[in-house]
Design an enzyme around this catalytic site. Structure first.
Site, PDB file in Angstrom:
ATOM      1  N   TYR A 108      13.537   5.293  -1.053  1.00  0.00           N
ATOM      2  CA  TYR A 108      12.607   6.193  -0.339  1.00  0.00           C
ATOM      3  C   TYR A 108      13.372   7.354   0.279  1.00  0.00           C
ATOM      4  CZ  TYR A 108       8.933   2.643  -0.541  1.00  0.00           C
ATOM      5  OH  TYR A 108       7.999   1.736  -0.961  1.00  0.00           O
ATOM      6  N   LYS A 130       7.966   1.931  -7.914  1.00  0.00           N
ATOM      7  CA  LYS A 130       9.379   2.242  -7.721  1.00  0.00           C
ATOM      8  C   LYS A 130      10.128   0.952  -7.452  1.00  0.00           C
ATOM      9  CE  LYS A 130      10.298   1.154  -4.057  1.00  0.00           C
ATOM     10  NZ  LYS A 130      10.160  -0.185  -3.389  1.00  0.00           N
TER      11      LYS A 130
HETATM   12  P1  NDP Z   1       5.089  -9.444  -4.527  1.00  0.00           P
HETATM   13  O1  NDP Z   1       6.077 -10.505  -4.744  1.00  0.00           O
HETATM   14  O2  NDP Z   1       4.201  -9.538  -3.348  1.00  0.00           O
HETATM   15  O3  NDP Z   1       4.143  -9.286  -5.787  1.00  0.00           O
HETATM   16  C1  NDP Z   1       4.623  -9.293  -7.104  1.00  0.00           C
HETATM   17  C2  NDP Z   1       3.560  -9.871  -8.018  1.00  0.00           C
HETATM   18  O4  NDP Z   1       4.059  -9.790  -9.350  1.00  0.00           O
HETATM   19  C3  NDP Z   1       3.281 -11.352  -7.791  1.00  0.00           C
HETATM   20  O5  NDP Z   1       2.295 -11.563  -6.827  1.00  0.00           O
HETATM   21  C4  NDP Z   1       2.812 -11.798  -9.161  1.00  0.00           C
HETATM   22  O6  NDP Z   1       1.440 -11.455  -9.316  1.00  0.00           O
HETATM   23  C5  NDP Z   1       3.577 -10.889 -10.125  1.00  0.00           C
HETATM   24  N1  NDP Z   1       4.709 -11.572 -10.776  1.00  0.00           N
HETATM   25  C6  NDP Z   1       4.807 -11.789 -12.105  1.00  0.00           C
HETATM   26  N2  NDP Z   1       5.939 -12.428 -12.388  1.00  0.00           N
HETATM   27  C7  NDP Z   1       6.573 -12.651 -11.225  1.00  0.00           C
HETATM   28  C8  NDP Z   1       7.792 -13.291 -10.895  1.00  0.00           C
HETATM   29  N3  NDP Z   1       8.600 -13.809 -11.821  1.00  0.00           N
HETATM   30  N4  NDP Z   1       8.140 -13.378  -9.592  1.00  0.00           N
HETATM   31  C9  NDP Z   1       7.363 -12.824  -8.642  1.00  0.00           C
HETATM   32  N5  NDP Z   1       6.180 -12.194  -8.904  1.00  0.00           N
HETATM   33  C10 NDP Z   1       5.791 -12.099 -10.181  1.00  0.00           C
HETATM   34  O7  NDP Z   1       5.897  -8.069  -4.504  1.00  0.00           O
HETATM   35  P2  NDP Z   1       5.457  -6.654  -3.931  1.00  0.00           P
HETATM   36  O8  NDP Z   1       3.992  -6.495  -4.019  1.00  0.00           O
HETATM   37  O9  NDP Z   1       6.108  -6.445  -2.627  1.00  0.00           O
HETATM   38  O10 NDP Z   1       6.188  -5.653  -4.963  1.00  0.00           O
HETATM   39  C11 NDP Z   1       5.685  -5.414  -6.243  1.00  0.00           C
HETATM   40  C12 NDP Z   1       6.179  -4.043  -6.718  1.00  0.00           C
HETATM   41  O11 NDP Z   1       5.674  -3.035  -5.860  1.00  0.00           O
HETATM   42  C13 NDP Z   1       7.681  -3.861  -6.737  1.00  0.00           C
HETATM   43  O12 NDP Z   1       8.024  -3.033  -7.796  1.00  0.00           O
HETATM   44  C14 NDP Z   1       7.979  -3.142  -5.434  1.00  0.00           C
HETATM   45  O13 NDP Z   1       9.155  -2.363  -5.480  1.00  0.00           O
HETATM   46  C15 NDP Z   1       6.744  -2.279  -5.322  1.00  0.00           C
HETATM   47  N6  NDP Z   1       6.409  -1.940  -3.944  1.00  0.00           N
HETATM   48  C16 NDP Z   1       6.148  -0.641  -3.656  1.00  0.00           C
HETATM   49  C17 NDP Z   1       5.819  -0.264  -2.396  1.00  0.00           C
HETATM   50  C18 NDP Z   1       5.511   1.154  -2.109  1.00  0.00           C
HETATM   51  O14 NDP Z   1       5.330   1.483  -0.947  1.00  0.00           O
HETATM   52  N7  NDP Z   1       5.409   2.005  -3.123  1.00  0.00           N
HETATM   53  C19 NDP Z   1       5.760  -1.234  -1.306  1.00  0.00           C
HETATM   54  C20 NDP Z   1       5.986  -2.601  -1.715  1.00  0.00           C
HETATM   55  C21 NDP Z   1       6.303  -2.919  -3.000  1.00  0.00           C
HETATM   56  P3  NDP Z   1       0.385 -12.477  -9.939  1.00  0.00           P
HETATM   57  O15 NDP Z   1       0.409 -13.662  -9.029  1.00  0.00           O
HETATM   58  O16 NDP Z   1      -0.888 -11.733  -9.883  1.00  0.00           O
HETATM   59  O17 NDP Z   1       0.850 -12.777 -11.324  1.00  0.00           O
END
Ligand code: NDP
Length: 392
Positions: free
Chosen positions: A238, A150
């Site tokens: 949420y 989401k």
């Molecule tokens: P993070 O920034 O921690 O992780 C995002 C990951 O995406 C990065 O670690 C990286 O992985 C990859 N990525 C690829 N391109 C980019 C870029 N340009 N900039 C940043 N990251 C990039 O974010 P979150 O884990 O907090 O969020 C990720 C998703 O999960 C979002 O859609 C968020 O809304 C959702 N979310 C949902 C939650 C829930 O409770 N359902 C809670 C928290 C987040 P890599 O290094 O492996 O390439």
């Protein structure tokens, strides 16, 4: 003499008699076991898929949520297993792969070649919001089922394109609204459906935290291209989605909203720091909510006011710690939990895996993600126009 503690006579006697009892008990136990032999499979057990036949998942984006919650959730899954990681950081991917027994790795450039990988059935998109549509559509075009985090995408036009790709490829597309699998929220919904609150009169939903622009996972949340929108997209959703879940059969008809972004806060040049909103439902009740990137501590609160009782959840939508406060007229308030919230992660994975295997809609389908983005777009239109009522 020695310093070692000596076994005294008493404990020696206990051991001897325990041994004697065990040797006497053995023939009786064996006879009982023989009697039990040949029993049919009783009841109607929900057997887990054997490991080789579980739906096989690729995780796309190994960030904080994927590593902290999604990946550990596979430990409790019964229909799902991870086979592949897609990441821009090969070292991290291999490190996590070694820990979790995942040996297939992709990056964002060779991602489309998952089409040729028979060890991937489902793809879980855990990327920043601005990348959801592209990576979802590429996975659907590669013939995979997709569960997307989401909010579904940056715009309703992107959501529509994702749904069109799912239809064109005959694949299941879900949005990861995990609250629909969280035991306390499921219990609360059941109480609402049982009529324990009487007639629902009003719902309120408040969700927020304090965004830290120096922390990478918050940094992209403040950039429109990667985040799609601000606090309402990320955390307010949420409240919106959970409130609508608790009003089954009712439909949103009109919205109004006001921005509550603090003036001159340097964090908010691209997205809103806060949005206060109202949704008018067809039944005539109002859902009122707020979302913010400017609150401390983390707030996650849902309140449901009925004609006979009210139910509050605070926190309501967290990973590990949701609870219920039920208050009826003339009764002592009762605070309790109805299950361990951690179960939501595996339940969501398995729910999606079962739906995809059966060719059915996920409990929280792409259409629900589109509905919510359309509502939030209408809230932004209202707030841009000073809070006018926008009909949906
Ligand atoms: P993070 O920034 O921690 O992780 C995002 C990951 O995406 C990065 O670690 C990286 O992985 C990859 N990525 C690829 N391109 C980019 C870029 N340009 N900039 C940043 N990251 C990039 O974010 P979150 O884990 O907090 O969020 C990720 C998703 O999960 C979002 O859609 C968020 O809304 C959702 N979310 C949902 C939650 C829930 O409770 N359902 C809670 C928290 C987040 P890599 O290094 O492996 O390439």
């Amino acid at each position: 003499m020695t310093d070692k503690p000596q076994m005294n006579d008493f404990s020696r006697r206990q051991l001897l008699s325990a041994g004697a009892a065990a040797s006497l008990a053995w023939p009786m136990g064996s006879a009982l076991a023989q009697e039990a032999e040949g029993q049919p499979l009783l009841g109607n057990p929900q057997l887990p898929e054997v490991p080789g036949e579980r739906m096989r998942w690729a995780i796309v984006g190994l960030g904080t949520f994927a590593v902290g919650q999604v990946i550990p959730g596979f430990g409790d899954a019964r229909q799902s297993r991870m086979t592949s990681f897609v990441s821009g950081n090969p070292e991290k991917a291999r490190q996590l792969g070694a820990r979790y027994g995942v040996s297939r790795f992709y990056d964002y450039a060779n991602y489309d070649s998952i089409a040729d990988d028979p060890e991937i059935d489902c793809v879980y998109i855990v990327l920043p919001v601005g990348l959801h549509a592209e990576y979802t559509i590429r996975a659907l075009d590669a013939g995979k089922h997709v569960l997307c985090e989401k909010p579904m995408a940056s715009t309703s036009a992107e959501c529509e394109a994702m749904l069109a790709a799912a239809r064109a490829n005959s694949r299941t597309l879900g949005v990861a609204y995990r609250v629909h699998f969280e035991p306390n929220n499921m219990h609360a919904l059941q109480r609402v459906e049982n009529g324990d609150l009487g007639t629902m009169r009003f719902v309120s939903a408040d969700h927020g935290f304090n965004a830290n622009p120096d922390w990478p996972p918050h940094k992209w949340r403040l950039e429109k291209a990667l985040a799609g929108g601000g606090s309402m997209y990320d955390i307010g959703i949420y409240g919106l989605n959970t409130s609508l879940m608790m009003l089954p059969g009712d439909t949103p008809q009109a919205v109004s909203a006001h921005y509550s972004t603090p003036e001159n806060d340097p964090r908010f040049t691209e997205v809103e720091g806060g949005l206060d909103w109202r949704v008018r439902m067809a039944s005539g009740i109002t859902v009122q909510g707020s979302s913010s990137y400017c609150w401390s501590p983390y707030v996650s609160r849902q309140r449901y006011f009925g004609s006979d009782a009210s139910l509050e959840m605070s926190p309501a939508t967290t990973y590990y710690d949701n609870r219920i406060l039920f208050e009826a007229a003339g009764e002592r308030p009762r605070e309790y939990t109805a299950g361990n919230p951690i179960a939501q992660f595996a339940a969501q994975l398995d729910g999606f895996a079962s739906a995809a295997r059966a060719g059915e809609q996920h409990r929280t389908p792409g259409e629900m993600g589109l509905r919510d983005i359309r509502i939030i777009e209408a809230m932004y239109r209202s707030a841009d126009a000073g809070g006018v009522v926008v009909t949906l």
